[in-house]
Design a protein around this motif. Structure first.
Motif, PDB file in Angstrom:
ATOM      1  N   GLY A 213       1.370 -13.205  -5.876  1.00  0.00           N
ATOM      2  CA  GLY A 213       2.849 -13.619  -5.753  1.00  0.00           C
ATOM      3  C   GLY A 213       3.457 -13.652  -7.496  1.00  0.00           C
ATOM      4  N   HIS A 214       4.766 -13.818  -7.341  1.00  0.00           N
ATOM      5  CA  HIS A 214       5.407 -13.197  -8.429  1.00  0.00           C
ATOM      6  C   HIS A 214       5.670 -14.693  -9.317  1.00  0.00           C
ATOM      7  CE1 HIS A 214       6.788  -9.696  -8.590  1.00  0.00           C
ATOM      8  NE2 HIS A 214       7.983 -10.029  -7.616  1.00  0.00           N
ATOM      9  N   ILE A 215       5.542 -16.125  -8.521  1.00  0.00           N
ATOM     10  CA  ILE A 215       5.539 -17.277  -8.681  1.00  0.00           C
ATOM     11  C   ILE A 215       4.191 -18.204  -9.505  1.00  0.00           C
ATOM     12  CG2 ILE A 215       7.419 -19.215  -8.821  1.00  0.00           C
ATOM     13  CD1 ILE A 215       8.769 -16.976  -8.674  1.00  0.00           C
TER      14      ILE A 215
ATOM     15  N   VAL B 238      10.625 -22.724 -11.496  1.00  0.00           N
ATOM     16  CA  VAL B 238      11.646 -22.570 -10.020  1.00  0.00           C
ATOM     17  C   VAL B 238      11.285 -23.533  -9.060  1.00  0.00           C
ATOM     18  CG1 VAL B 238      10.373 -21.317  -7.833  1.00  0.00           C
ATOM     19  CG2 VAL B 238       9.905 -20.573 -10.345  1.00  0.00           C
ATOM     20  N   PHE B 239      10.222 -24.549  -8.000  1.00  0.00           N
ATOM     21  CA  PHE B 239      10.014 -25.341  -8.154  1.00  0.00           C
ATOM     22  C   PHE B 239      10.404 -26.497  -8.282  1.00  0.00           C
ATOM     23  CE2 PHE B 239       7.301 -22.066  -5.672  1.00  0.00           C
ATOM     24  CZ  PHE B 239       8.100 -21.895  -4.493  1.00  0.00           C
TER      25      PHE B 239
ATOM     26  N   ILE C  82      13.427 -25.656  -3.058  1.00  0.00           N
ATOM     27  CA  ILE C  82      14.261 -24.716  -4.326  1.00  0.00           C
ATOM     28  C   ILE C  82      15.977 -25.073  -3.699  1.00  0.00           C
ATOM     29  CG2 ILE C  82      14.668 -22.581  -4.901  1.00  0.00           C
ATOM     30  CD1 ILE C  82      11.844 -21.916  -4.899  1.00  0.00           C
TER      31      ILE C  82
ATOM     32  N   PHE D 148      18.467 -21.657  -1.689  1.00  0.00           N
ATOM     33  CA  PHE D 148      16.567 -20.575  -2.190  1.00  0.00           C
ATOM     34  C   PHE D 148      18.130 -19.653  -1.002  1.00  0.00           C
ATOM     35  CE2 PHE D 148      12.951 -18.474  -0.439  1.00  0.00           C
ATOM     36  CZ  PHE D 148      12.780 -18.800  -2.240  1.00  0.00           C
TER      37      PHE D 148
ATOM     38  N   ASP E 142       9.023 -17.212   3.171  1.00  0.00           N
ATOM     39  CA  ASP E 142       8.503 -16.440   2.807  1.00  0.00           C
ATOM     40  C   ASP E 142       7.099 -15.462   2.987  1.00  0.00           C
ATOM     41  OD1 ASP E 142       7.600 -14.871   0.082  1.00  0.00           O
ATOM     42  OD2 ASP E 142       6.295 -16.199  -0.554  1.00  0.00           O
TER      43      ASP E 142
ATOM     44  N   LYS F 166       6.006 -12.228   3.965  1.00  0.00           N
ATOM     45  CA  LYS F 166       5.343 -10.342   3.366  1.00  0.00           C
ATOM     46  C   LYS F 166       4.109 -11.336   4.287  1.00  0.00           C
ATOM     47  CE  LYS F 166       3.799 -13.018  -0.945  1.00  0.00           C
ATOM     48  NZ  LYS F 166       3.821 -12.780  -2.573  1.00  0.00           N
TER      49      LYS F 166
ATOM     50  N   ARG G 143      12.198  -6.165   5.393  1.00  0.00           N
ATOM     51  CA  ARG G 143      12.554  -5.700   3.831  1.00  0.00           C
ATOM     52  C   ARG G 143      10.442  -6.031   3.702  1.00  0.00           C
ATOM     53  NH1 ARG G 143      11.445  -7.669  -1.434  1.00  0.00           N
ATOM     54  NH2 ARG G 143      10.326  -9.401  -0.492  1.00  0.00           N
TER      55      ARG G 143
ATOM     56  N   GLU H 166       8.265  -3.000  -2.791  1.00  0.00           N
ATOM     57  CA  GLU H 166       9.565  -2.779  -3.730  1.00  0.00           C
ATOM     58  C   GLU H 166       9.270  -2.483  -5.647  1.00  0.00           C
ATOM     59  OE1 GLU H 166       9.489  -7.620  -3.675  1.00  0.00           O
ATOM     60  OE2 GLU H 166       8.749  -8.160  -4.928  1.00  0.00           O
TER      61      GLU H 166
ATOM     62  N   GLN I 188      18.068  -9.256  -1.648  1.00  0.00           N
ATOM     63  CA  GLN I 188      16.478  -9.468  -2.503  1.00  0.00           C
ATOM     64  C   GLN I 188      17.463  -8.419  -3.507  1.00  0.00           C
ATOM     65  OE1 GLN I 188      13.438 -11.471  -2.862  1.00  0.00           O
ATOM     66  NE2 GLN I 188      13.748 -10.686  -4.726  1.00  0.00           N
TER      67      GLN I 188
ATOM     68  N   ARG J 108      19.049 -10.158  -6.052  1.00  0.00           N
ATOM     69  CA  ARG J 108      18.016 -10.976  -7.379  1.00  0.00           C
ATOM     70  C   ARG J 108      17.400 -10.150  -7.930  1.00  0.00           C
ATOM     71  NH1 ARG J 108      14.390 -15.082  -3.877  1.00  0.00           N
ATOM     72  NH2 ARG J 108      14.089 -15.999  -5.683  1.00  0.00           N
TER      73      ARG J 108
ATOM     74  N   TYR K 295      13.291 -13.915 -14.486  1.00  0.00           N
ATOM     75  CA  TYR K 295      12.646 -14.828 -13.153  1.00  0.00           C
ATOM     76  C   TYR K 295      11.356 -13.861 -13.317  1.00  0.00           C
ATOM     77  CZ  TYR K 295      12.457 -17.255  -8.765  1.00  0.00           C
ATOM     78  OH  TYR K 295      12.387 -18.201  -7.700  1.00  0.00           O
ATOM     79  N   TYR K 296      12.034 -12.724 -12.549  1.00  0.00           N
ATOM     80  CA  TYR K 296      10.554 -11.953 -12.277  1.00  0.00           C
ATOM     81  C   TYR K 296      10.140 -11.350 -13.059  1.00  0.00           C
ATOM     82  CZ  TYR K 296      12.672 -12.490  -7.698  1.00  0.00           C
ATOM     83  OH  TYR K 296      13.445 -13.065  -6.620  1.00  0.00           O
TER      84      TYR K 296
HETATM   85  C1  GN1 Z   1       8.981 -14.313  -5.135  1.00  0.00           C
HETATM   86  O1  GN1 Z   1       6.277 -15.696  -5.507  1.00  0.00           O
HETATM   87  P1  GN1 Z   1       6.313 -14.646  -4.377  1.00  0.00           P
HETATM   88  O2  GN1 Z   1       5.700 -13.411  -4.986  1.00  0.00           O
HETATM   89  O3  GN1 Z   1       5.270 -15.234  -3.374  1.00  0.00           O
HETATM   90  C2  GN1 Z   1       9.817 -14.952  -4.301  1.00  0.00           C
HETATM   91  C3  GN1 Z   1      10.788 -14.296  -2.892  1.00  0.00           C
HETATM   92  C4  GN1 Z   1      10.567 -13.451  -3.351  1.00  0.00           C
HETATM   93  C5  GN1 Z   1       9.588 -12.416  -4.165  1.00  0.00           C
HETATM   94  C6  GN1 Z   1       9.590 -11.091  -4.324  1.00  0.00           C
HETATM   95  C7  GN1 Z   1      10.492 -19.180  -5.183  1.00  0.00           C
HETATM   96  O4  GN1 Z   1       7.838 -14.835  -4.273  1.00  0.00           O
HETATM   97  O5  GN1 Z   1      11.886 -14.924  -2.612  1.00  0.00           O
HETATM   98  O6  GN1 Z   1      11.528 -12.890  -2.356  1.00  0.00           O
HETATM   99  O7  GN1 Z   1       9.560 -12.616  -5.304  1.00  0.00           O
HETATM  100  N1  GN1 Z   1       9.878 -16.756  -4.790  1.00  0.00           N
HETATM  101  C8  GN1 Z   1      10.604 -17.283  -4.992  1.00  0.00           C
HETATM  102  O8  GN1 Z   1       8.383 -10.077  -3.880  1.00  0.00           O
HETATM  103  O9  GN1 Z   1      11.423 -17.188  -6.005  1.00  0.00           O
END
Ligand code: GN1
Ligand code: MG
Length: 355
Positions: A28-30, A54-55, A148, A151, A208, A210, A246, A254, A303, A306, A317-318
């Protein structure tokens, strides 16, 4: 990778560094996610810290999960909902130097995949997220807080793009000129969203969906449960279904920069729709059924916006591995969106065949 996690966090859960092996997992990114293994018993846990940049309301996460867990336990006791473990002191999070952590049981015999390699996986994953939506159909989502704010509010995401565009440097603006134009050209998706959002009921959404957020049986790939409950909050069904479109339909993520590879696989779409409707088919309202395909456009566009907004803001952010990565991700998401639009008629037929 072995990481230093403060002893007080482990202690809060009755663990200590002496008997625990720690491994960073997840993509995950976050939030940061770690697998803890007790050396004596081989018992496994997942430890995660909450990124409070973020949170900004971490207590809302814990309260939402608790409220949903209580409801599910009462109404559907057999359902596996991996809510965090309480600390020794009975708290639903451990706090150390302003950082919030929680520990969850590791579900044995399961895998979390990073990419899908068979339509069956799309079916199973979609079914798991839809099952959660179905079981929570009678839960009053207004009891949950936003973890959030705004969101998945596409209007807000578009406004944030406009602010970034007004404030960015000439250099970034010129690098992103084609994507900025694409963002403006696709504004009709925002218009449609504004027209339909009031017609769609509020539901408890995962936000989320995925593939790595669903655990599958490691041998049969049957769905076991969903994980990563931080964004469990009120929303519209287009969030969960759209994010599956997506992230499940293209073979590449992505982060792929070769746009010729960003192609929607119809057999995965069909399986995903079947899996989703096997749980939600009788629950969706007629207004919702009309915008099933739109959910993909909505999430792909959001997305793309964003990533583009973050690029224009200087990628704050990312996380990125090279300077243009958020712009590359934007291009990727616009390509995915255009492939969905190109295949719209046949995809709609696949939906209609299953409704
Ligand atoms: C972030 O952290 P992660 O990868 O589960 C993001 C999602 C986006 C995603 C894109 C809290 O999710 O909304 O779809 O990246 N989460 C937050 O990869 O912004
Ligand atoms: Mg997540």
């Amino acid at each position: 990778m072995e990481l230093k996690i403060d002893e007080s966090i482990l202690k809060a859960y009755g663990l200590t560094h002496q008997n625990i092996h720690i491994q960073q997992i997840g993509s995950g990114h976050i939030n940061g996610t770690y697998l803890l293994t007790k050396q004596t018993t081989a018992e496994k846990f997942v430890l995660q810290y909450i990124n409070t940049n973020v949170f900004t309301h971490p207590q809302a996460i814990a309260d939402n999960i608790q409220a949903v867990a209580d409801f599910l336990k009462q109404q559907f006791p057999a359902y596996l909902f991996p809510a965090p473990t309480l600390t020794v002191g009975g708290e639903n999070m451990a706090v150390c130097e302003g950082a919030y952590w929680r520990l969850s049981p590791f579900v044995d015999g399961t895998v979390a995949l990073d990419t899908l390699s068979s339509p069956k996986q799309a079916y199973e994953a979609a079914r798991q997220f839809a099952k959660l939506s179905r079981l929570l159909n009678d839960f009053d989502s207004s009891n949950l807080k936003a973890t959030i704010d705004g969101f998945h509010d596409l209007q807000l995401r578009f406004s944030q793009f406009q602010v970034a565009l007004a404030q960015t440097s000439e250099k970034l603006k010129s690098q992103a000129s084609e994507e900025i134009q694409a963002a403006i050209d696709h504004q009709h998706i925002l218009t449609t969203y504004q027209e339909i959002r009031q017609q769609l009921p509020d539901r408890v959404m995962h936000h989320d969906t995925k593939i790595s957020n669903v655990l599958l049986d490691k041998n049969t790939y049957e769905g076991v449960c969903v994980i990563d409950l931080d964004t469990l909050m009120p929303g519209k069904f287009i969030s969960d279904l759209g994010d599956m479109m997506r992230t499940y339909l293209c073979e590449f993520s992505e982060n792929e920069t070769d746009l010729s590879k960003i192609v929607i696989r119809e057999e995965y779409f069909s399986a995903m729709i079947k899996g989703y409707l096997s749980e939600m088919g009788d629950i969706l309202t007629s207004a919702e059924k009309k915008v099933i395909l739109f959910s993909g456009k909505y999430m792909m566009y959001m997305q793309a916006l964003r990533f583009l907004t973050d690029f224009l803001n200087g990628s704050i952010y990312y996380p990125i591995h090279h300077p243009g990565q958020n712009l590359d991700r934007t291009k990727n998401q616009f390509k995915l969106l255009s492939d969905l639009v190109n295949k719209e008629e046949e995809l709609q037929q696949l939906i209609d065949a299953n409704l």
